[in-house]
Design a protein around this motif. Structure first.
Motif, PDB file in Angstrom:
ATOM      1  N   PRO A  55       0.045  44.556  72.651  1.00  0.00           N
ATOM      2  CA  PRO A  55      -0.962  43.482  72.694  1.00  0.00           C
ATOM      3  C   PRO A  55      -2.402  43.971  72.609  1.00  0.00           C
ATOM      4  O   PRO A  55      -3.305  43.172  72.338  1.00  0.00           O
ATOM      5  N   PHE A  56      -2.625  45.272  72.824  1.00  0.00           N
ATOM      6  CA  PHE A  56      -3.974  45.815  72.687  1.00  0.00           C
ATOM      7  C   PHE A  56      -4.226  46.280  71.250  1.00  0.00           C
ATOM      8  O   PHE A  56      -5.362  46.243  70.772  1.00  0.00           O
ATOM      9  N   PRO A  59      -4.207  42.203  69.249  1.00  0.00           N
ATOM     10  CA  PRO A  59      -4.600  41.278  70.320  1.00  0.00           C
ATOM     11  C   PRO A  59      -4.355  39.808  70.013  1.00  0.00           C
ATOM     12  O   PRO A  59      -4.300  38.984  70.922  1.00  0.00           O
ATOM     13  N   GLN A 119      -3.118  39.669  76.958  1.00  0.00           N
ATOM     14  CA  GLN A 119      -2.666  41.014  76.561  1.00  0.00           C
ATOM     15  C   GLN A 119      -1.626  41.586  77.531  1.00  0.00           C
ATOM     16  O   GLN A 119      -1.509  42.796  77.700  1.00  0.00           O
ATOM     17  N   TYR A 207      -6.691  33.084  78.894  1.00  0.00           N
ATOM     18  CA  TYR A 207      -6.564  34.548  78.899  1.00  0.00           C
ATOM     19  C   TYR A 207      -6.307  35.050  80.318  1.00  0.00           C
ATOM     20  O   TYR A 207      -5.486  35.943  80.536  1.00  0.00           O
TER      21      TYR A 207
END
Length: 320
Positions: A55-56, A59, A119, A207
């Protein structure tokens, strides 16, 4: 702590108090909410390092979209649909089979019911399927989004009843007006600069897992899977993107039925009924091997829907 998954059965019994349910095979594991868990899911802490890292690197969901095509042999499914209609299940269709096949697959392969938010990767607490419907199949008829909640050990008959109850409730209104429509209409009435700011703020809240529950409950961008029948429009399926807003990880589209004639060893031809399927997934929730095994299982259930009339022998929980 009661799992929100049980809500769907409670609502079902309100709609159909006369129904006698088969003994349940699914008993949710009581869990306490831990730090960094979200309202709609628990954070996966034992997932491997590569999955935590993805996820990094990617993103946004549009970075992580994988597309997949499949063709289903629905010869048995067509016969099953006729039997169900004859048994009194009005308007029973291949859509109900697809929903039941997906729910049963989640019961055996819960990793496809994960999602990525902030993330991080989470196991969803429930099974919630999103679909867009029309009151009537006309250009003028408005669209609305519905969300239906299922349990992993639901039978195909229960899935039919739960789904149809939600659709009927929406279509009872003179004009389609779900909670999502009301929320969307309120936001759409804002001036453009303010609306841009509100959407950015909602993204920021989402988020961090702070989006109010009433918003995730009506949002068509938050859920397990979204499905659309292109066959009802008389066309082949499309690869439909998944949305950066929200956390929906899977979009399934299927098209019109078609017949092919398969040559036999004696020189004759045997007709087969087929449906084409297009799937878009968020590859960050699980690896390709897991996705492949899940889709093979889903194909087996869709092609043999009688397997879905009884509860699964066992329902599997996702990893910690």
């Amino acid at each position: 702590m009661t799992s929100p998954v049980t809500d769907s059965t409670q609502e079902f019994l309100k709609e159909y108090p006369e129904k006698e349910l088969q003994p349940r095979t699914y008993h949710p594991v009581p869990r306490k909410k831990r730090f960094t868990d979200r309202k709609e899911g628990r954070r996966l802490r034992t997932i491997n390092a590569m999955n935590k890292f993805m996820p990094f690197i990617m993103p946004m969901r549009c970075d992580a979209q994988n597309t997949f095509a499949e063709t289903l042999d629905v010869t048995r499914a067509d016969a099953f649909i006729k039997d169900m209609i004859a048994a009194g299940y009005e308007n029973f269709s291949f859509l109900h089979i697809m929903l039941a096949a997906y729910v049963r697959t989640v019961s055996q392969k819960p990793g496809i019911n994960r999602f990525v938010s902030g993330q991080r990767i989470y196991a969803r607490n429930n099974i919630e399927v999103v679909m867009t419907i029309k009151k009537e199949m006309t250009m003028e008829s408005p669209d609305t989004c519905i969300k239906v909640f299922f349990e992993p050990d639901d039978t195909i008959e229960e899935i039919y009843d739960k789904f149809n109850a939600v659709v009927a409730k929406e279509k009872e209104n003179a004009e389609l007006g779900s909670d999502f429509d009301k929320t969307a209409n309120t936001l759409a009435g804002l001036p453009r600069p303010l609306l841009r700011g509100v959407v950015r703020f909602l993204n920021w809240l989402d988020y961090h897992g702070w989006l109010p529950k009433f918003l995730t409950g009506v949002s068509p961008f938050h859920g397990s899977m979204i499905i659309t029948s292109m066959g009802s429009l008389g066309i082949k399926p499309i690869y439909h993107h998944i949305y950066n807003f929200g956390n929906l990880p899977i979009f399934v589209a299927y098209g019109i039925k078609r017949t092919v004639k398969e040559p036999q060893t004696d020189g004759s031809f045997k007709p087969r009924r087929l449906i084409d399927l297009k799937v878009v997934t968020d590859e960050r929730i699980c690896d390709g091997f897991y996705f492949a095994s899940a889709f093979k299982l889903m194909r087996r259930y869709a092609e043999n829907p009688s397997l879905l009339q009884t509860r699964p022998e066992e329902v599997f929980e996702d990893i910690e």
